[in-house]
Design a protein around this motif. Structure first.
Motif, mmCIF file in Angstrom:
data_model
loop_
_atom_site.group_PDB
_atom_site.id
_atom_site.type_symbol
_atom_site.label_atom_id
_atom_site.label_comp_id
_atom_site.label_asym_id
_atom_site.label_seq_id
_atom_site.Cartn_x
_atom_site.Cartn_y
_atom_site.Cartn_z
ATOM 1 N N HIS A 44 4.963 1.447 -11.666
ATOM 2 C CA HIS A 44 4.363 0.205 -12.177
ATOM 3 C C HIS A 44 5.152 -0.331 -13.373
ATOM 4 N N ARG A 48 7.188 -4.057 -13.394
ATOM 5 C CA ARG A 48 6.966 -5.115 -14.382
ATOM 6 C C ARG A 48 8.252 -5.583 -15.060
ATOM 7 N N ARG A 53 12.373 -4.113 -9.170
ATOM 8 C CA ARG A 53 11.312 -3.956 -8.167
ATOM 9 C C ARG A 53 11.731 -3.076 -6.997
ATOM 10 N N THR A 76 -2.749 -2.541 -10.111
ATOM 11 C CA THR A 76 -3.166 -2.309 -11.493
ATOM 12 C C THR A 76 -4.256 -1.239 -11.494
#
Length: 194
Positions: A44, A48, A53, A76
């Motif tokens: 994660h 961000r 990615r 999330t």
């Protein structure tokens, strides 16, 4: 929150949710649900950051290979999240999971659309999802709710609901009775077995 504080919180969460947990070493080594959460946190953070990615997805897929739990790096996840047993859990890219949520094995937080929009569910704080349940689409499960095993949920549910069935329906959650965990009438002391 520091790394060590977060680790302590994760270990305490596992101990709280699993009566079979015997100690920190066992939890650190053997709890695939925690391993998946730790790998997700790394993925994660990479997700961000601009240009990372693909690396985030690679880390996520490595985590899936190791744990049998697939959490998209875009999802999330809140604090004190616990996956018990874990095998077969799938959490989609736009899923949002609140604090103090617990999932059992085989749970899917999936989508019903191929559009690039919010297409996965949101679970409020304190939600418990039973084994094999499927929660599909951009719906919200209210805080303090419980989803029954193998339920297929495709509609929003208000806070403090019990959600069961195919397709699932929600009803208000009633306070549990305060019966003792061990019935004193039927309990036999193991020392009497000898």
């Amino acid at each position: 929150m520091s790394f060590l504080s977060r680790l302590r919180e994760d270990l305490d969460t596992a101990r709280t949710h699993d009566p079979a947990a015997r100690g920190d070493a066992e939890i650190l080594i053997n709890y695939s649900g925690l391993h998946a959460i730790w790998i997700h946190r790394l993925a994660h953070a990479l997700w961000r950051r601009d240009g990372l990615r693909t690396l985030a997805r690679t880390v996520s897929q490595a985590g899936r290979l190791i744990t049998g739990i697939e959490i998209h790096p875009g999802a999330t996840i809140g604090r004190r999240f616990f996956i018990d047993h874990g095998m077969g859990v799938v959490i989609g890219e736009t899923a949002e999971v609140g604090d103090d949520v617990m999932l059992y094995h085989g749970v899917t937080l999936g989508g019903r659309s191929l559009a690039k929009v919010k297409r996965h569910p949101t679970l409020g704080d304190g939600v418990t999802v039973g084994a094999g349940a499927k929660i599909l689409g951009p719906i919200t499960i209210g805080a303090g709710s419980a989803v029954g095993a193998n339920a297929v949920v495709v509609r929003d549910a208000p806070p403090a609901s019990i959600i069961t069935g195919i397709p699932a329906t929600a009803r208000p959650r009633t306070p549990e009775k305060t019966a003792p965990l061990v019935d004193p009438v039927t309990y036999i002391d193991p020392a009497m077995w000898i």
